[in-house]
Design an enzyme around this catalytic site. Structure first.
Site, PDB file in Angstrom:
ATOM      1  CG  HIS A 107     -26.447 -27.034  18.089  1.00  0.00           C
ATOM      2  ND1 HIS A 107     -27.356 -26.054  17.756  1.00  0.00           N
ATOM      3  CD2 HIS A 107     -25.612 -27.163  17.044  1.00  0.00           C
ATOM      4  CE1 HIS A 107     -27.066 -25.606  16.550  1.00  0.00           C
ATOM      5  NE2 HIS A 107     -26.027 -26.266  16.088  1.00  0.00           N
ATOM      6  CB  SER A 150     -23.870 -33.721  15.131  1.00  0.00           C
ATOM      7  OG  SER A 150     -24.499 -32.464  15.081  1.00  0.00           O
ATOM      8  CB  VAL A 173     -23.184 -24.431  20.405  1.00  0.00           C
ATOM      9  CG1 VAL A 173     -23.009 -24.627  18.899  1.00  0.00           C
ATOM     10  CG2 VAL A 173     -24.541 -24.928  20.862  1.00  0.00           C
TER      11      VAL A 173
END
Length: 175
Positions: A74, A91, A127
């Site tokens: 991520h 994203s 995250v």
């Protein structure tokens, strides 16, 4: 939304088509979709919630190192990849939806400090499922989660990744 069917229906796809369609749900981790397909899919997995459960079970069953690899896949929130346009399409949409593309220079600096402190403490990026949130709530979450133990935070990161996956699958119903 969770009663709506995904199109195409996951249970009707061969392995290659399933991985093409859903291999990106977990950031840069198509192995999760591959293993979910290998375990077996049926009509229960044709909804976002059903498929999310099947994918989550694969990640939950993975060893700690494999889970950490998924977390590390991520990007930083409001990080260099976001500013340079190097994020995945999902994203990019998620961070922009939370207003992270509209941070002031002072806010970007704060995100960078928190990202660096977080990675120094835990060894992986922060995250958070940011859809429906904003930069102020995200910064507050950084502060709170920096107090977690490494095990608590790994579990929290995995929970957030599962939430991201469900949100991404729900978005695919409306596309």
């Amino acid at each position: 939304m969770t009663d709506a069917l995904l199109d195409p229906r996951p249970s009707t796809l061969d392995r290659a088509a399933f991985v093409r369609q859903f291999g990106d749900v977990y950031e840069h981790s198509p192995w999760i979709a591959e293993q979910a397909w290998d375990i077996g899919l049926d009509a229960r997995h044709d909804t976002p919630a059903g498929l999310a459960d099947a994918l989550a079970a694969v990640l939950d069953a993975a060893d700690t190192e494999r889970q950490l690899a998924v977390i590390r896949a991520h990007p930083d929130l409001a990080g260099k990849a976001a500013k340079s346009g190097a994020l995945t399409a999902d994203s990019t949409r998620e961070q922009a939806g939370a207003g992270l593309d509209q941070c002031s220079e002072a806010e970007y600096e704060r995100f960078h400090r928190y990202n660096d402190a977080y990675k120094a403490r835990f060894g992986f990026p922060f995250v958070m499922a940011v859809k429906g949130s904003d930069r102020h709530r995200i910064l507050a979450a950084f502060e709170q989660r920096l107090e977690h133990t490494p095990d608590e935070e790994r579990r929290t990161a995995i929970e957030q990744i599962h939430r991201i996956a469900l949100l991404r699958l729900n978005d695919r119903v409306t596309r």
